[in-house]
Design a protein around this motif. Structure first.
Motif, PDB file in Angstrom:
ATOM      1  N   MET A  11       0.878  -1.115  -0.068  1.00 14.77           N
ATOM      2  CA  MET A  11      -0.077  -0.037  -0.061  1.00 14.77           C
ATOM      3  C   MET A  11       0.942   1.231  -0.054  1.00 14.77           C
ATOM      4  SD  MET A  11      -3.401  -0.735  -0.024  1.00 14.77           S
ATOM      5  CE  MET A  11      -4.390  -1.877   0.048  1.00 14.77           C
ATOM      6  N   GLU A  12       1.733   1.244   0.659  1.00 14.73           N
ATOM      7  CA  GLU A  12       2.954   2.316   0.624  1.00 14.73           C
ATOM      8  C   GLU A  12       3.554   2.667  -0.738  1.00 14.73           C
ATOM      9  OE1 GLU A  12       3.491   4.243   3.230  1.00 14.73           O
ATOM     10  OE2 GLU A  12       5.209   5.422   2.398  1.00 14.73           O
ATOM     11  N   PHE A  32       1.079   4.206  -2.651  1.00 14.28           N
ATOM     12  CA  PHE A  32       0.788   5.623  -2.314  1.00 14.28           C
ATOM     13  C   PHE A  32       1.719   6.244  -2.766  1.00 14.28           C
ATOM     14  CE2 PHE A  32       1.497   8.703   0.829  1.00 14.28           C
ATOM     15  CZ  PHE A  32       0.296   9.285   1.065  1.00 14.28           C
ATOM     16  N   TYR A  35      -7.696   0.418   4.194  1.00 16.88           N
ATOM     17  CA  TYR A  35      -6.694   1.054   3.765  1.00 16.88           C
ATOM     18  C   TYR A  35      -7.178   2.242   2.776  1.00 16.88           C
ATOM     19  CZ  TYR A  35      -2.603  -1.431   5.340  1.00 16.88           C
ATOM     20  OH  TYR A  35      -1.673  -2.078   5.986  1.00 16.88           O
ATOM     21  N   GLU A  49      -5.001   9.431   5.635  1.00 19.24           N
ATOM     22  CA  GLU A  49      -3.753   9.766   4.498  1.00 19.24           C
ATOM     23  C   GLU A  49      -3.789   8.797   3.178  1.00 19.24           C
ATOM     24  OE1 GLU A  49       0.157   8.966   6.131  1.00 19.24           O
ATOM     25  OE2 GLU A  49       0.926  10.519   4.859  1.00 19.24           O
ATOM     26  N   TYR A  50      -4.197   7.505   3.196  1.00 25.77           N
ATOM     27  CA  TYR A  50      -4.345   6.994   2.194  1.00 25.77           C
ATOM     28  C   TYR A  50      -5.679   7.117   1.574  1.00 25.77           C
ATOM     29  CZ  TYR A  50      -0.406   3.702   3.486  1.00 25.77           C
ATOM     30  OH  TYR A  50       0.810   3.380   3.658  1.00 25.77           O
ATOM     31  N   LEU A  89      -6.339   7.123  -2.555  1.00 25.25           N
ATOM     32  CA  LEU A  89      -6.686   5.511  -3.006  1.00 25.25           C
ATOM     33  C   LEU A  89      -7.976   5.372  -3.122  1.00 25.25           C
ATOM     34  CD1 LEU A  89      -3.754   3.744  -1.045  1.00 25.25           C
ATOM     35  CD2 LEU A  89      -3.579   4.767  -3.245  1.00 25.25           C
TER      36      LEU A  89
END
Lengths: 260, 244
Positions: free
Chosen positions: B161-162, B165, B182, B188-189, B193
Motif C-alpha cells: 500500500m505504501e 501510495f 486502507y 492519509e491513504y 486511493l
C-alpha cells in the motif's frame, strides 16, 4: 621483501590459498560436494527440484544485476572516499570520514528500508534503482576504507619522488600511487564483491524479485519450504565459491608480477 | 505401597491437567487490518483475534496468540511451533492438500485498490503495468493469473500500500476488508486511493488451519466457531471492526 599491509574489512568468503593441501582442500570439498548434492537432488526428485530451478533464472539475473551495478558505483564512491579520507583538506576529510562513520553505524537492512520507504515519500525511484543506491552507498564506505589502506600502504617516498619530478598532487595520485596501490587493493575488493553478492539477498525485502524472493514466492505457493531453501542455499554457495576461486586466481597473478 | 501412592498422584495430576482448559496457540500475521493487527499497546487485536477469543469461550479452550510473519507461517504450523493459524487464511484446494481447515468463519472477495486518478475499473485494465500483493496470498495469486500484468510480491500488505501510495506500482489486490481499511479508513491513504473493483475470482472463505490430522485441536476450534456463529457474536464483531 617488504611485508605488504593486509587489508581485511569484512568477511566476503574464504579465499582459497594455493598452499592448501592437494585434493582435499576446503574449497574443493565445498564446491564438488554442493555440485553433487545439487545433481543428486535434481536427478532423484525432479518433481519439486526441477520445477523450483525453472522458476529461479530471472531471480538469479536480478541478483547479478544488482551486484554488478552496485559494485561499479561502490568502487567509484570508494575511490573518492578513500582519497578524501587521506586528504589534508579538513573539510573534505571531515565529509569523507563522517560518511564512513554514518554508513558503518547503520545496518544495511535499515539503510535499504530507509532509502526505499522513508525517502520514497519524497523521491520516487524504481525498486532496483533504490536497491543499487542503498547497496553502493553502504559498500562505498567499506571500499573507501580499502582504498585508504591501499594508498597508505605505498611508501611516502613515491609521492615525494613524483612531486619532485614535477607532477602535481592529483597527477602523482593517479599516475604513480594508484597504479601501485591496485595490487594491494584488488584482493580485498574481490572479497567485498563476494560479500556484496551475498548481501543482495537483503534487497528481497524491498520486493525486488531477486533469487531469494523468487524462491520465497515459489515456496509460499507450493509449501515446499525445505526443498526450495535447500536449492537457494546451494545456488548461492556455488556462485560464491566460483567467485572466490576467481579472486584467488587473481591474487596468484598479482603475486607473480610482484616477484618479477 | 509407595508405588500405588505415586501412581494415584500421577493419575490425579493427569486428571487435573485434563480438567484445565487446553491451551491452543494460534499464529497470526498481525499486519492485516482490520482482521488482525498490532495495536498501539503492542497487542494483537482485530476481528479474527476477537473471534477466536469468543470461540475459545464457546469451545472450552484457552487461546494464546503469537505474531508470526506470513511468509513461513505454514512451515511453522507444519513444524509444530503452534497449534493453529487464524490469519485470514482463505481455504483453497492447494492449501487443503497440506493442512486441515476448520469450518469457514468469514467470507471475503478480492478487491483492487488503485490511485484516485486511475482509470482502471478491472484488473485487466492494468495490462503492462504493475500490481502488488502480499506474498503467498490469494490476492497475489489472482494478479499472477492475469496475463500481461506484472506481479510484485511484498512481505506485508502495508508495504504494498505504501508503494502504491508513493506511485511505484499501479494497483494492489487484497481481501476486501483490508482494502477498505486502507482505501477508506486511513485518512492519509483514503485521500489518494480508492477501491476500483471487486475481482470476479468469486467468494473466498476464511478458515482456521491446523496441522494435517490434528483432529483434537480442529474439533475444539470447530465447536467454538459453531458456538460463536449460532449466537450471532460474529455480527457484533463485524460491527465493531468493520462498522457494518
Amino acid at each position: 621483501m617488504k611485508e605488504k599491509s593486509v587489508i581485511n574489512i569484512t568477511d566476503g568468503a574464504a579465499i582459497p590459498l594455493k598452499k592448501d593441501p592437494g585434493l582435499f582442500s576446503a574449497w574443493r570439498i565445498a564446491f564438488f560436494g554442493s555440485l553433487s548434492v545439487l545433481a543428486y537432488l535434481l536427478l532423484s526428485r525432479p518433481k519439486p527440484y526441477v520445477d523450483i530451478l525453472k522458476f529461479l533464472p530471472d531471480g538469479i539475473l536480478v541478483t547479478f544485476q544488482v551486484t554488478f551495478c552496485s559494485i561499479f558505483f561502490a568502487l567509484f564512491l570508494g575511490l573518492i572516499t578513500g582519497i578524501g579520507r587521506i586528504s589534508r583538506n579538513r573539510l573534505i576529510n571531515a565529509i569523507a570520514s563522517t560518511y564512513v562513520e554514518v554508513v558503518r553505524g547503520i545496518p544495511l537492512l535499515v539503510q535499504l528500508f530507509y532509502i526505499y520507504y522513508a525517502l520514497g515519500r519524497f523521491v520516487r525511484v524504481p525498486d532496483i534503482v533504490a536497491a543499487v543506491i542503498a547497496m553502493s552507498f553502504c559498500y562505498g564506505a567499506y571500499m573507501g576504507e580499502v582504498f585508504r589502506a591501499g594508498i597508505e600502504s605505498i611508501d611516502k617516498g613515491q609521492m615525494e619522488a613524483a612531486r619532485s619530478l614535477g607532477f602535481n598532487p592529483s597527477q602523482s595520485m593517479f599516475y604513480v600511487i594508484l597504479p601501485q596501490a591496485w595490487r594491494t587493493i584488488l584482493p580485498p575488493v574481490g572479497n567485498e564483491f563476494i560479500a556484496l553478492l551475498k548481501d543482495t539477498s537483503l534487497v528481497s525485502i524491498l520486493a525486488v524479485a531477486d533469487l531469494l524472493r523468487r524462491g520465497r514466492e515459489f515456496a509460499s505457493e507450493t509449501f515446499t519450504y525445505f526443498e526450495t531453501y535447500t536449492l537457494i542455499a546451494l545456488i548461492y554457495l556455488l556462485i560464491t565459491l566460483i567467485l572466490s576461486k576467481l579472486v584467488s586466481i587473481m591474487e596468484e597473478r598479482l603475486r607473480y608480477y610482484e616477484r618479477h | 505401597m509407595r508405588k500405588t501412592i505415586a501412581f494415584v498422584f500421577a493419575a490425579l495430576f493427569m486428571f487435573s491437567q485434563a480438567a484445565w482448559a487446553r491451551t491452543i496457540v494460534i499464529a497470526q500475521d498481525a499486519t492485516w487490518p482490520p482482521m488482525e493487527f498490532v495495536s498501539e499497546n503492542k497487542e494483537i487485536i482485530g476481528f479474527s483475534t476477537d473471534f477466536m477469543k469468543a470461540a475459545a469461550k464457546e469451545g472450552g479452550f484457552q487461546a494464546e496468540f503469537k505474531n508470526v510473519a506470513w511468509d513461513g507461517i505454514f512451515a511453522g504450523l507444519d513444524a509444530g511451533k503452534y497449534d493453529a493459524v487464524c490469519s485470514s487464511v482463505t481455504i483453497t484446494d492447494e492449501r487443503k492438500a497440506t493442512m486441515d481447515f476448520s469450518t469457514p468463519y468469514f467470507k471475503v472477495r478480492q478487491a483492487l485498490v488503485v490511485p484516485k486518478d486511475s482509470p482502471a475499473t478491472r484488473i485487466e485494465d492494468l495490462k503492462g503495468k504493475t500490481a502488488g500483493g502480499q506474498i503467498g496470498t490469494t490476492g497475489y495469486f489472482a494478479i499472477k493469473k492475469v496475463d500481461g500484468v506484472n506481479s510484485k510480491s511484498y512481505d506485508e500488505i502495508g508495504l504494498a500500500m505504501e508503494d502504491l501510495f508513493n506511485g511505484r506500482i499501479d494497483g494492489v489486490v487484497c481481501d476486501d476488508p483490508v482494502a477498505a481499511q486502507y482505501a477508506l479508513q486511513k485518512p492519509e491513504y483514503a485521500a489518494k486511493l480508492k477501491i476500483a473493483a471487486v475481482l470476479d475470482t468469486g467468494d473466498e472463505y476464511y478458515g482456521v488451519a491446523v496441522k494435517k490430522g490434528n483432529k483434537e485441536v480442529l474439533d475444539l476450534i470447530n465447536k467454538g466457531i459453531e458456538g460463536v456463529i449460532t449466537k450471532g457474536l460474529d455480527k457484533e464483531l463485524r460491527k465493531k471492526w468493520m462498522g457494518q
